[in-house]
Enzyme design. Structure first.
Site, mmCIF file in Angstrom:
data_model
loop_
_atom_site.group_PDB
_atom_site.id
_atom_site.type_symbol
_atom_site.label_atom_id
_atom_site.label_comp_id
_atom_site.label_asym_id
_atom_site.label_seq_id
_atom_site.Cartn_x
_atom_site.Cartn_y
_atom_site.Cartn_z
ATOM 1 N N GLN A 16 0.774 -1.248 0.000
ATOM 2 C CA GLN A 16 0.000 0.000 0.000
ATOM 3 C C GLN A 16 0.806 1.299 0.000
ATOM 4 O O GLN A 16 0.475 2.247 -0.714
ATOM 5 C CB GLN A 16 -0.957 0.022 1.210
ATOM 6 N N SER A 17 1.864 1.355 0.814
ATOM 7 C CA SER A 17 2.522 2.652 1.008
ATOM 8 C C SER A 17 3.135 3.176 -0.299
ATOM 9 O O SER A 17 2.834 4.293 -0.739
ATOM 10 C CB SER A 17 3.599 2.545 2.093
ATOM 11 N N ARG A 103 20.562 -6.755 -1.924
ATOM 12 C CA ARG A 103 20.685 -8.179 -2.256
ATOM 13 C C ARG A 103 20.422 -8.416 -3.743
ATOM 14 O O ARG A 103 21.001 -9.298 -4.357
ATOM 15 C CB ARG A 103 19.724 -9.028 -1.403
ATOM 16 N N VAL A 136 7.752 -3.652 8.315
ATOM 17 C CA VAL A 136 6.708 -2.921 9.042
ATOM 18 C C VAL A 136 5.428 -2.817 8.224
ATOM 19 O O VAL A 136 5.470 -2.558 7.024
ATOM 20 C CB VAL A 136 7.227 -1.511 9.421
ATOM 21 N N GLU A 138 1.146 -1.282 8.368
ATOM 22 C CA GLU A 138 0.340 -0.136 8.801
ATOM 23 C C GLU A 138 0.210 0.030 10.321
ATOM 24 O O GLU A 138 0.607 1.033 10.892
ATOM 25 C CB GLU A 138 -1.056 -0.266 8.169
ATOM 26 N N ASP A 167 0.590 3.747 5.964
ATOM 27 C CA ASP A 167 0.853 3.370 4.573
ATOM 28 C C ASP A 167 0.570 4.531 3.613
ATOM 29 O O ASP A 167 1.474 5.087 3.001
ATOM 30 C CB ASP A 167 -0.028 2.182 4.176
ATOM 31 N N GLY A 246 -8.006 21.292 18.968
ATOM 32 C CA GLY A 246 -7.573 22.672 18.752
ATOM 33 C C GLY A 246 -7.841 23.635 19.883
ATOM 34 O O GLY A 246 -7.708 24.838 19.711
ATOM 35 N N GLY A 247 -8.248 23.125 21.057
ATOM 36 C CA GLY A 247 -8.477 24.030 22.168
ATOM 37 C C GLY A 247 -9.922 24.507 22.263
ATOM 38 O O GLY A 247 -10.302 25.181 23.213
HETATM 39 N N1 CAO Z 1 11.963 -10.195 -9.153
HETATM 40 C C1 CAO Z 1 12.642 -10.968 -8.286
HETATM 41 N N2 CAO Z 1 12.558 -10.820 -6.947
HETATM 42 C C2 CAO Z 1 11.749 -9.857 -6.471
HETATM 43 C C3 CAO Z 1 11.012 -9.014 -7.319
HETATM 44 C C4 CAO Z 1 11.145 -9.212 -8.725
HETATM 45 N N3 CAO Z 1 10.490 -8.453 -9.606
HETATM 46 N N4 CAO Z 1 10.304 -8.168 -6.560
HETATM 47 C C5 CAO Z 1 10.574 -8.466 -5.282
HETATM 48 N N5 CAO Z 1 11.442 -9.490 -5.219
HETATM 49 C C6 CAO Z 1 11.997 -10.096 -4.024
HETATM 50 C C7 CAO Z 1 12.830 -9.164 -3.210
HETATM 51 O O1 CAO Z 1 14.093 -8.954 -3.799
HETATM 52 C C8 CAO Z 1 12.889 -9.910 -1.896
HETATM 53 O O2 CAO Z 1 13.865 -10.923 -1.981
HETATM 54 P P1 CAO Z 1 14.982 -11.193 -0.825
HETATM 55 O O3 CAO Z 1 14.246 -11.252 0.470
HETATM 56 O O4 CAO Z 1 15.576 -12.500 -1.261
HETATM 57 O O5 CAO Z 1 15.946 -10.091 -0.856
HETATM 58 C C9 CAO Z 1 11.533 -10.620 -1.842
HETATM 59 O O6 CAO Z 1 10.982 -10.477 -3.156
HETATM 60 C C10 CAO Z 1 10.545 -10.136 -0.844
HETATM 61 O O7 CAO Z 1 10.522 -8.720 -0.711
HETATM 62 P P2 CAO Z 1 10.054 -8.071 0.664
HETATM 63 O O8 CAO Z 1 10.878 -8.622 1.786
HETATM 64 O O9 CAO Z 1 10.027 -6.609 0.504
HETATM 65 O O10 CAO Z 1 8.556 -8.606 0.769
HETATM 66 P P3 CAO Z 1 7.792 -9.196 2.044
HETATM 67 O O11 CAO Z 1 6.462 -9.613 1.520
HETATM 68 O O12 CAO Z 1 8.565 -10.230 2.749
HETATM 69 O O13 CAO Z 1 7.628 -7.952 3.035
HETATM 70 C C11 CAO Z 1 6.888 -5.728 3.655
HETATM 71 C C12 CAO Z 1 6.614 -7.004 2.836
HETATM 72 C C13 CAO Z 1 5.865 -4.715 3.236
HETATM 73 C C14 CAO Z 1 6.734 -6.030 5.160
HETATM 74 C C15 CAO Z 1 8.318 -5.230 3.385
HETATM 75 O O14 CAO Z 1 8.487 -5.075 1.996
HETATM 76 C C16 CAO Z 1 8.627 -3.917 4.093
HETATM 77 O O15 CAO Z 1 8.888 -3.872 5.285
HETATM 78 N N6 CAO Z 1 8.660 -2.802 3.330
HETATM 79 C C17 CAO Z 1 9.009 -1.504 3.838
HETATM 80 C C18 CAO Z 1 7.920 -0.941 4.695
HETATM 81 C C19 CAO Z 1 6.614 -0.837 3.976
HETATM 82 O O16 CAO Z 1 6.502 -0.300 2.897
HETATM 83 N N7 CAO Z 1 5.573 -1.314 4.642
HETATM 84 C C20 CAO Z 1 4.226 -1.050 4.211
HETATM 85 C C21 CAO Z 1 3.660 -2.116 3.437
HETATM 86 S S1 CAO Z 1 1.966 -1.791 3.231
HETATM 87 O O17 CAO Z 1 1.286 -2.301 4.650
#
Ligand code: CAO
Length: 414
Positions: A16-17, A103, A136, A138, A167, A246-247
């Site tokens: 979402q963010s 990575r 992290v 929302e 987000d 706002g008071g």
């Molecule tokens: N091709 C190949 N790999 C890809 C890819 C693509 N097109 N797009 C993503 N990936 C891979 C990433 O490289 C990552 O791989 P590694 O872990 O091996 O390095 C993997 O997909 C997962 O990415 P992620 O860790 O960002 O995804 P997640 O679902 O595990 O986590 C979230 C989700 C939102 C918790 C995390 O991305 C995050 O903390 N983001 C920052 C904060 C944020 O925006 N939070 C709000 C989200 S909305 O509630």
């Protein structure tokens, strides 16, 4: 010509963010190329599914005005395409977990090598510090940013809000950072890194609560209901229920029909400047001259009595009647509108804030259009892309031949 026409966004966002941010840029005319994993895509495509087989509303409502390119950036071919995209685009937006881009081999140093004009914009949960490596979502941001500790009632637990301030709020902050960096690039010729941590964004939106934290040193917060109720203040900004920040004392009051309608309520502010008019409206004309009620200070310890009397009046009217009566008198009130009422509100449809969108898989659905209106850059909401819908188009524009595209597909790179 749209305000951001010609600006190319490499959109590496998901959930979402980040998507909130790139959708805004797309609405104002930027070319947003959303890069997604082949066969998988943004996880939200298949979250909270309401129409089997179709992209979810969670996805469609956050990804309008974008093109979808599927690309496995962990394959050699995928990395090469990504390099070309980095060279071609103006801004790269991402909200991967901390370290994921490094990575993948596309950390800030590599991006700068490839394109010194590139603006690299990131959402992370936390900025540098003890929690910088955390993933992290929302509600975690709402809790860590000071919103939850200051939301809810004094005698209840901390509450998260329905507004997605962690987000969507951080997405807005990031869009502001990107526009600022683009403006700066006009003068410096260089890109820069833009970071919007969710904790910081939430705290920014809670700044009045940090204001109150500091005011506590000077004594109790007199405009909080707990002051009038004689309840002592602790060390931290307390939860203030529905008090107005706002008071000027304000509360949510019942309106006609509240027994069966969970949204038959109004917000009512006893703005000092219109106190006399409030007394007239609720039939308490004697309070205009009564020393116990005539001034804001005198009323502070009696707010329960004041709002009790106002509520006796609001309960005889619908929330819209309260609005119709109070508005002409400049008494600040606001009906508690349900999502159903907002979805059906003709004026929001007319301004493009509620938009009906046609989608090939799911038929028509409602979305929130652009909430910011530019007179010379009107927004047309274009449905979200299907997974990989624009892969070939984008790759051809990058200079790949039909044969090269076929072999990339066979290798699983797109
Ligand atoms: N091709 C190949 N790999 C890809 C890819 C693509 N097109 N797009 C993503 N990936 C891979 C990433 O490289 C990552 O791989 P590694 O872990 O091996 O390095 C993997 O997909 C997962 O990415 P992620 O860790 O960002 O995804 P997640 O679902 O595990 O986590 C979230 C989700 C939102 C918790 C995390 O991305 C995050 O903390 N983001 C920052 C904060 C944020 O925006 N939070 C709000 C989200 S909305 O509630």
């Amino acid at each position: 010509m749209k305000a951001l026409e010609g600006v190319k966004i490499l959109d590496f966002t998901h959930v979402q963010s980040g998507p909130t941010c790139t959708q805004l840029l797309g609405w104002f005319g930027a070319d947003v190329i959303k890069v997604e994993r082949p066969g998988v895509g943004d996880a939200t495509r298949k979250q909270l599914v309401d129409v089997p087989g179709a992209d979810s509303l969670y996805f469609t409502m956050l990804n309008h005005n974008k093109r979808s390119l599927t690309l496995n950036t962990k394959t050699e071919e995928g990395k090469q395409v990504l390099e070309r995209l980095v060279k071609e685009c103006d801004v790269m937006v991402e909200n991967f977990a901390p370290g994921a881009l490094d990575r993948m081999g596309f950390g800030w140093e590599r991006i700068q090598e490839l394109n010194p004009r590139m603006i690299m914009a990131s959402v992370k949960g936390f900025g540098p510090g003890p929690y910088e490596d955390c993933k992290v979502y929302e509600n975690v941001a709402q809790c860590a940013g000071g919103s939850a500790s200051t939301t809810g009632f004094l005698d209840g637990p901390p509450l998260v809000t329905g507004s997605q301030i962690g987000d969507s709020g951080t997405g807005l902050h990031l869009a502001f950072g990107i526009m600022t960096a683009l403006y700066h690039r006009e003068k410096s010729g260089r890109g820069q890194k833009v970071l919007a941590p969710m904790q910081d964004g939430v705290l920014n939106l809670c700044r009045v609560k940090l204001r109150d934290q500091q005011r506590l040193k000077a004594g109790p917060l007199r405009e909080y209901s707990q002051f009038g109720e004689g309840i002592e203040f602790g060390e931290a900004t307390p939860r203030a229920g529905n008090d107005s920040g706002g008071g000027q004392p304000g509360r949510i009051l019942k309106c006609k029909g509240w027994e069966s309608d969970p949204n038959a309520y109004t917000y009512f502010i006893t703005q000092a400047a219109v106190w006399q008019k409030i007394c007239d409206v609720i039939g308490k004309t004697e309070w205009k001259e009564d020393a116990d009620f005539a001034t804001p200070d005198a009323r502070l310890p009696r707010l329960n009595e004041v709002f009790g009397a106002i509520e006796e009046w609001t309960m005889t009217k619908t929330k819209f009647e309260v609005m119709d009566i109070c508005n002409p008198l400049d008494i600040p009130v606001g009906p508690i509108l349900s999502m159903k009422e907002l979805a059906e509100e003709p004026s929001l449809r007319a301004t493009g804030t509620i938009v009906e969108v046609e989608h090939p898989e799911r038929g028509s659905y409602l979305t929130v259009g652009c909430p910011v209106k530019l007179s010379d850059s009107p927004v047309e909401v274009v449905r979200s892309p299907l997974l990989g819908e624009h892969s070939e188009e984008v790759l051809e524009q990058l200079g790949y031949s039909a044969d090269e595209i076929i072999s990339m597909r066979e290798a699983g790179a797109i």
